[in-house]
Design an enzyme around this catalytic site. Sequence first.
Site, PDB file in Angstrom:
ATOM      1  NE  ARG A   8     -37.412  -8.322 -14.171  1.00 51.19           N
ATOM      2  CZ  ARG A   8     -36.312  -7.921 -13.548  1.00 51.19           C
ATOM      3  NH1 ARG A   8     -35.189  -7.757 -14.233  1.00 51.19           N
ATOM      4  NH2 ARG A   8     -36.312  -7.678 -12.250  1.00 51.19           N
ATOM      5  CG  HIS A  48     -42.249  -5.869 -17.612  1.00 51.87           C
ATOM      6  ND1 HIS A  48     -42.709  -4.579 -17.683  1.00 51.87           N
ATOM      7  CD2 HIS A  48     -43.356  -6.659 -17.661  1.00 51.87           C
ATOM      8  CE1 HIS A  48     -44.030  -4.574 -17.762  1.00 51.87           C
ATOM      9  NE2 HIS A  48     -44.446  -5.833 -17.761  1.00 51.87           N
ATOM     10  CG  ASN A  59     -48.237  -2.490 -17.059  1.00 48.52           C
ATOM     11  OD1 ASN A  59     -47.097  -2.836 -16.772  1.00 48.52           O
ATOM     12  ND2 ASN A  59     -49.130  -3.347 -17.532  1.00 48.52           N
TER      13      ASN A  59
END
Length: 731
Positions: free
Chosen positions: A84, A87, A160
Amino acid sequence: MSNLVSKAQKAVMGAQGDKSNDLAKETKQVTKDARLTTDYGVKQTTADDWLRVVSEDKIGPALLEDPFARERIMRFDHERIPERVVHARGTGAFGTFRVFESAEDVTFAPVLTDTSRETPVFVRFSTVLGSRGSADTVRDVRGFAVKFYTQEGNWDIVGNNIPVFFIQDAIKFPDVIHAAKPEPQNEVPQAQTAHNNFWDFQFNHTEATHMFMWGMSDRAIPRSYRMMQGFGVNTFTLLNAKGERHFVKFTWTPELGVHSLVWDEALKLAGQDPDFHRKDLGEAIENGAYPKWKFGIQVIPEADEHKFDFDILDATKIWPEDLIPIRYIGELELNRNVDEFFTQTEQIAFCTSHVVPGIGFSNDPLLQGRNFSYFDTQLSRLGVNFQELPINRPVCPVMNFNRDGAMRHTISRGTVNYWPNRFDANPPATAQEGGYIEYAEKVAGIKARARSAKFKEHFAQAQLFWNSMSKVEKNHILNALAFELDHCEDPVVYERMVQRLADIDLGLAQSVAEMVGGEAPKEAPRPNHGRKTINLTQTDFPGPLTIKSRRIAILIADGFDPVAYQSAYAAISAGMAIPMVIGPRRAKVVSAGNVKTVTPHHHFEGFRSTMVDAVFIPGGVDSIRALSMNGRAQHWVREAFGHLKAIGATGEAVDFVNKTIALPAVTVSDAGEVHESYGVVTLKHVQPDSFSDAVEIAKGAKGFMENFFHAIAQHRNWDRELDGLHTQVAY
């Protein structure tokens, strides 16, 4: 011979020169004279705004026709293969979601209205900046992504642990991540924002001011994934059966309260146990201390969209809870660890565009771009058939005419693969059959790269956040800024950032300036409005009086008191906390009188106080004599004290703790009475009834364990820090 060597050297240098010349053809220099262009050479007038429909007072949808935004996002999404881009470092678990109060007044989505349902979920937690090999406890935003496997299809809340973001428009996402990631010339630092480029970006983007204040707060160093809030960040919409639309923000609030590490502890854990958060989550689930979160929604009727002094579609703004309260309607529980990390945690694929009927999108410009970007990212990471992977596959039926592609799993029978067809096979669904219907929003405005007026105010909520912090949290933010800017070598960066802080609070700016060497501003460019709001400070989320899932170390050596040890061990276990026995060796340790033999979980050098929430030391003459001669055992106590953790001691251990801490302000028991001082709980003379079988956690109770557990349940003893005691002990 020397002539041959000289010729050889020239040949080598010549070869290097030839290669340098060859590479020079592909080398470009970033300068003030160059201008921003697309990959196909067209100069761009802006890289800050997606092309959209916009008016002076209202922001509209982003337009797919924008080739500049498409190119920037596409190129960014494909920068890393297969890790990724952001993240990358994370972990996950399975669980269930239940609604205990129907939200049918604002949505017809059964996942939010059917109180008889239990919806399976997978949740992935992560850091944003670090690579897969980075540490868990770095200062960073944490991802909190939830995939609901509903009967109507998959719904993803890709959120988040901080409710706002650095940028307002998704076209800026490549820039903010490039600036925060390791610097391009040397690929350092890893998983840190303490460097020139990050803070250069913050200064040049005033819209990031609110977010970097959150990032410098304790929210960015959570104690555990289980003790942090989750936020959907973006503004979504809900549609009810009457066709009425509401704007919505989603929130997860942990059952255990919102708690964080202290900075020195986070730094040390990054080296001592870089998998600390991952292991913590798995350990809690394995021990039956299932993490839980309340699920809440903030809703605003469509008619009230413009009734606030901020734009509700701006992802750099919160919806203050004193204006728009959170309505808690459900509960999330994580109760099963993954079976294999790669096929489940690593291959899970979230998309903000995955919604179910009754839930929709707003014109939030960050969300509009994320809807495009996340889907594109999964194509890069996992391929066109990523949604057929078992972890991503919906639990409801899936049938369409999509075909082929790499790693295709589905086998489709039949003679047609298109619609419409002569058999009327596999037609689209009607609304009555559960088909997704977009809300018919009226859109009016000009086509332009611009934002509405309210998007241009960038400091009021940063001030609101600062004003709402407790004294302890303000100290931590100040110290975090001083640490970060101290790692910026370019004076332009830290001197300008000091001036930026004056836009928030003059006292803050002056204090940071003194620490980092910037010129202290003499006046604020704009006065602090002084307003506060609720539920921004972590002190508003203390959690229940419980020691559930807390790690509690028991320090022993040969000759320890078996009664105090056994009573404490049993009480800790009964409270669903995790007793961890630490000794001078991981081999058998014998109690006083050879009554009990214990094999410690770890030894003093192999495990440190940073890895536990509290420390208990039972007495025993020989045991305490050995601990008193062990520098690491003394360090355990001092470090736990410096990190504001509860410390308990009985019998001979009381004098050991007193001498080790050696601060007149910290007093201890000198008789048969339990004594608490700054979270240090002691009992000098232990009686047969000093430990009870059932512990009712309470401050000032008669029993030792009641008082000790109460100190643990507070998470930290902040009075130590407020009175400056934690800095008087070397650790």
